[in-house]
Structures are given as C-alpha cells and as structure tokens.
Design a protein around this motif. Sequence first.
Motif, PDB file in Angstrom:
ATOM      1  N   VAL A  52      -3.486   3.471  -3.530  1.00  0.00           N
ATOM      2  CA  VAL A  52      -4.103   2.489  -2.643  1.00  0.00           C
ATOM      3  C   VAL A  52      -5.595   2.472  -2.924  1.00  0.00           C
ATOM      4  O   VAL A  52      -6.174   3.469  -3.349  1.00  0.00           O
ATOM      5  CB  VAL A  52      -3.820   2.832  -1.154  1.00  0.00           C
TER       6      VAL A  52
ATOM      7  N   LEU B 297      -9.503   0.447  -1.571  1.00  0.00           N
ATOM      8  CA  LEU B 297     -10.223  -0.518  -0.749  1.00  0.00           C
ATOM      9  C   LEU B 297     -10.903  -1.528  -1.651  1.00  0.00           C
ATOM     10  O   LEU B 297     -11.566  -1.161  -2.623  1.00  0.00           O
ATOM     11  CB  LEU B 297     -11.275   0.175   0.127  1.00  0.00           C
TER      12      LEU B 297
ATOM     13  N   GLN C  53      -4.870  -5.541   9.599  1.00  0.00           N
ATOM     14  CA  GLN C  53      -4.661  -4.341   8.789  1.00  0.00           C
ATOM     15  C   GLN C  53      -5.579  -3.236   9.294  1.00  0.00           C
ATOM     16  O   GLN C  53      -6.776  -3.449   9.460  1.00  0.00           O
ATOM     17  CB  GLN C  53      -4.965  -4.632   7.321  1.00  0.00           C
TER      18      GLN C  53
ATOM     19  N   THR D  45      -6.885   0.498   8.370  1.00  0.00           N
ATOM     20  CA  THR D  45      -6.963   1.515   7.315  1.00  0.00           C
ATOM     21  C   THR D  45      -7.780   2.694   7.814  1.00  0.00           C
ATOM     22  O   THR D  45      -8.958   2.548   8.150  1.00  0.00           O
ATOM     23  CB  THR D  45      -7.609   0.951   6.039  1.00  0.00           C
TER      24      THR D  45
ATOM     25  N   ALA E 279      -7.628  -2.977   2.263  1.00  0.00           N
ATOM     26  CA  ALA E 279      -6.821  -2.044   1.471  1.00  0.00           C
ATOM     27  C   ALA E 279      -5.806  -2.811   0.632  1.00  0.00           C
ATOM     28  O   ALA E 279      -5.128  -3.721   1.118  1.00  0.00           O
ATOM     29  CB  ALA E 279      -6.100  -1.055   2.387  1.00  0.00           C
TER      30      ALA E 279
ATOM     31  N   ALA F 148      -2.238  -3.847   0.701  1.00  0.00           N
ATOM     32  CA  ALA F 148      -1.612  -2.527   0.672  1.00  0.00           C
ATOM     33  C   ALA F 148      -0.370  -2.512   1.547  1.00  0.00           C
ATOM     34  O   ALA F 148      -0.334  -3.118   2.617  1.00  0.00           O
ATOM     35  CB  ALA F 148      -2.604  -1.471   1.143  1.00  0.00           C
TER      36      ALA F 148
ATOM     37  N   SER G  50       2.365  -0.756   4.068  1.00  0.00           N
ATOM     38  CA  SER G  50       2.275   0.204   5.171  1.00  0.00           C
ATOM     39  C   SER G  50       2.586   1.611   4.663  1.00  0.00           C
ATOM     40  O   SER G  50       3.481   1.804   3.844  1.00  0.00           O
ATOM     41  CB  SER G  50       3.267  -0.161   6.272  1.00  0.00           C
ATOM     42  N   SER G  51       1.825   2.581   5.157  1.00  0.00           N
ATOM     43  CA  SER G  51       2.060   3.977   4.781  1.00  0.00           C
ATOM     44  C   SER G  51       3.221   4.534   5.592  1.00  0.00           C
ATOM     45  O   SER G  51       3.261   4.403   6.815  1.00  0.00           O
ATOM     46  CB  SER G  51       0.813   4.823   5.048  1.00  0.00           C
TER      47      SER G  51
ATOM     48  N   VAL H  91      -2.483   3.312   5.902  1.00  0.00           N
ATOM     49  CA  VAL H  91      -2.538   1.872   6.175  1.00  0.00           C
ATOM     50  C   VAL H  91      -1.429   1.489   7.145  1.00  0.00           C
ATOM     51  O   VAL H  91      -0.273   1.895   6.978  1.00  0.00           O
ATOM     52  CB  VAL H  91      -2.391   1.055   4.873  1.00  0.00           C
ATOM     53  N   SER H  92      -1.781   0.736   8.168  1.00  0.00           N
ATOM     54  CA  SER H  92      -0.790   0.216   9.113  1.00  0.00           C
ATOM     55  C   SER H  92      -1.158  -1.217   9.476  1.00  0.00           C
ATOM     56  O   SER H  92      -2.257  -1.695   9.156  1.00  0.00           O
ATOM     57  CB  SER H  92      -0.719   1.094  10.372  1.00  0.00           C
ATOM     58  N   TYR H  93      -0.236  -1.905  10.140  1.00  0.00           N
ATOM     59  CA  TYR H  93      -0.455  -3.307  10.519  1.00  0.00           C
ATOM     60  C   TYR H  93      -0.039  -3.525  11.964  1.00  0.00           C
ATOM     61  O   TYR H  93       0.843  -2.832  12.484  1.00  0.00           O
ATOM     62  CB  TYR H  93       0.355  -4.246   9.609  1.00  0.00           C
TER      63      TYR H  93
END
Length: 387
Positions: free
Chosen positions: A127, A129, A237, A239, A288, A301, A303-304, A319-321
């Motif tokens: 990943v 930035l 997003q 991060t 990200a 990116a 999602s983690s 990373v999340s949304y």
Amino acid sequence: MSPKHVVFKKVSRDKSITIYMAKRDFVDHCDFVDPVDGVIVIDPMQLKGKKVYVMLSCTFRYGRQDMDVMGVAFRRDLFLVTRQVYPELQDKEKLAHTKIQQKLMRKLGDNAFPFFFEFPDNLPCSVALQPGPSDVGKKCAVEFEVKAFCGENQDEKIDKQSSVRLTIRKIQFSPEDSKVVPAAETTFEFLMSEKPLHVKLSLPKETFYHGEPLKVNVEITNSSSRNIKNISVSAEQVTNVILYSNDKYIKSVAKEETDDSVPSGTSLKKEYTLYPLLAHNKDRRGLALDGRLKHEDTNLASSSIVKQEVLKEVQGMLVSYKVVLRMTASGTVGSSEVSLEVPFRLMHSKPEPAKESESDDMVFEEFKRAYLKGVVYGDDDESPTEA
C-alpha cells in the motif's frame, strides 16, 4: 495446445546473476500466503568464488530518500530474511518446491539454483499514500522486495553492479462475502422540539468491488419541529499510519450533495449511488492506493483485513472505508449538524484459479517496472526502459 509460461527475468549489471520469477503478485488468503519462489542463474567465472544470497524484505518507508528527522529517511524493515543459494547448502533438487522451478532448472541448466520463501501471516499488504503534485520524490509506503546479490558473506556491503532487485506485491482478494448488512439508525432530539428526528442508513452488503457502484439507502422520519436540508452522502477512506506517528488521513473518495429536504412532519426514503474511484481523485495528496501511482490502472487501496491476534503496529498502514450521511437540522433557535455512518469493505473480487500449463515451453520477458501494478518503486530501481 498448452499455453506457454511467461517468466520474468532480470540480470545484474555485471551479468554475474540472473533472477527468474513466474509471478510478481502474491496473494494473502488470510489463512496462508502464497510462497515466493524463483530461480537464480549464476556465472561462476564472474562470481570469482563469492557466495550468492537471496533476500526477501518488507519495508515501511516514509519521506524522501535524502531527508527526514536528523537528515535520515525513515525506513523500518518489518520483515527480512536472507538465504544462501550458492554454493547450495543441500541438494538443490530438494530445494525446488514448485513445478515451475523444476521446469526452469531443466531449461536453464546446471548453473540454475532455486529459492523459496514463506511469508509470515502478520505482514501488511502492499500500500502507498499518493503524493501531491509537488511532492517529488516523497513516499509513504509498505513495499516488498526480492534481492539477489553476491559476497563473501551476507552481511557485507552489497555491490549494485552484482545485485538484482525486484519489487513484488502482496495483495488480498475479498473473502467469501459475509451475510452482514451494514446498517445504523439513531434518534436525534432537539431543544424546544417535542418530538425527535429518526435517521437510518444502510447498505445492501458489506463488501463492494473496485469499480462497483455503491448503493446507499437513507430513511429519514422527521417528527421534530426542525427542517432538514443540505443532505449529503459520502464514501470516505480512513488510513491509519500507525507505525511512526499514528497519523490518520480521512479522505472523501465519492460524494453526492443533494437538494433533498425533509420539512418538519415529513419523511424521506431514497437510494443514493456513489462511485468510489481513483479516476475521480487523481493527485489528491494522502490518498491510499494499492495500484501503481500516476497511472491509469491504479486503484484505491483495498480494505485491510487483519487477523485478531496480529499486532496492528506491525501493519504500517491500515485502510478502512465508511459511508457518512450528513444533514443540517435548522429551526427558529439555530441549526445543528447531524451525521450517521456505517463501515464497508472495498476490495478486489477473487479471480478464478488459473490452470497450470503442463508444457515446458516458456517465454522469458525482461522485467520492467511497467509490468507491475501496485508498487511505489525504490529510487535506485531501474527505469522501465532498462533491462
């Protein structure tokens, strides 16, 4: 007729070492990760008695190569392992773990030696930035690299002339879609209003694929004395750069601002559609990515997905949304901002498994950066026009 294997190759500048790899993307399946394997071909005359090693590394990098706190770029190895390939420490036939390695060794002859690494299950995926237009040379990224080099021992300074570096990528595909339906609802009460405002926000599913429209369902029941206006829906997003400073970047990647309103005593039930695409967010600093920077085939990116027992600090970046619903509740005594949010996943769909060719026929392609999606390259990596 069986398809030919495509094998990437890269040669050191002094031609003492050539590395061959059948793939550059390695999938994290959550319960295991694809092993990293390949073959090294050596030139004993060029080596002049030196040993040959292969290194697999996962590195978190932040800032320019030539500057940072105290004049040193921030770099931390999250994972680093080195193996001696030549002279071999055991029968090289036993070190060939995959069919493609066996085929390469048959084709490349006696000076071909296999290497094989297994990832630990606690490493992040690739990943980075996205830098802003003026951030020349700056980067914040989790990178993976395979490096082959020669020396008297593995700890001596590596000579760039007799070494080969290949950036690889660790990726995740969407797991089996859960039956979770993200939803949130709440009631807001206002001063001098006898009855409340009720808001519900929901999505049809938890996981959306890159490029897929994001459907958002909104229900507003306004029993309050206030009027609802300035309704907007956005996909954001989030991060977390947790390794060095615990920075958090929150970026809207898709947004719809509406003229919809819900006067006192009325209700609204409506579906909105968002399109979270990098194409609409080019050159936005701090976004990200797990696609290649500054190129059309880049994507946001994914999602983690982290196992519960894994330390998040090891991940470098998470990373999340989420979808956020915002609105203004206005009345005679002023106005209030009201918001509600639900999480979702943005990922790649799992591809169909490729059928392995039984043929020994191979096509060798000089590795160039243009082949690899999803990487921020080292500053001393070779340019796309060099072999």
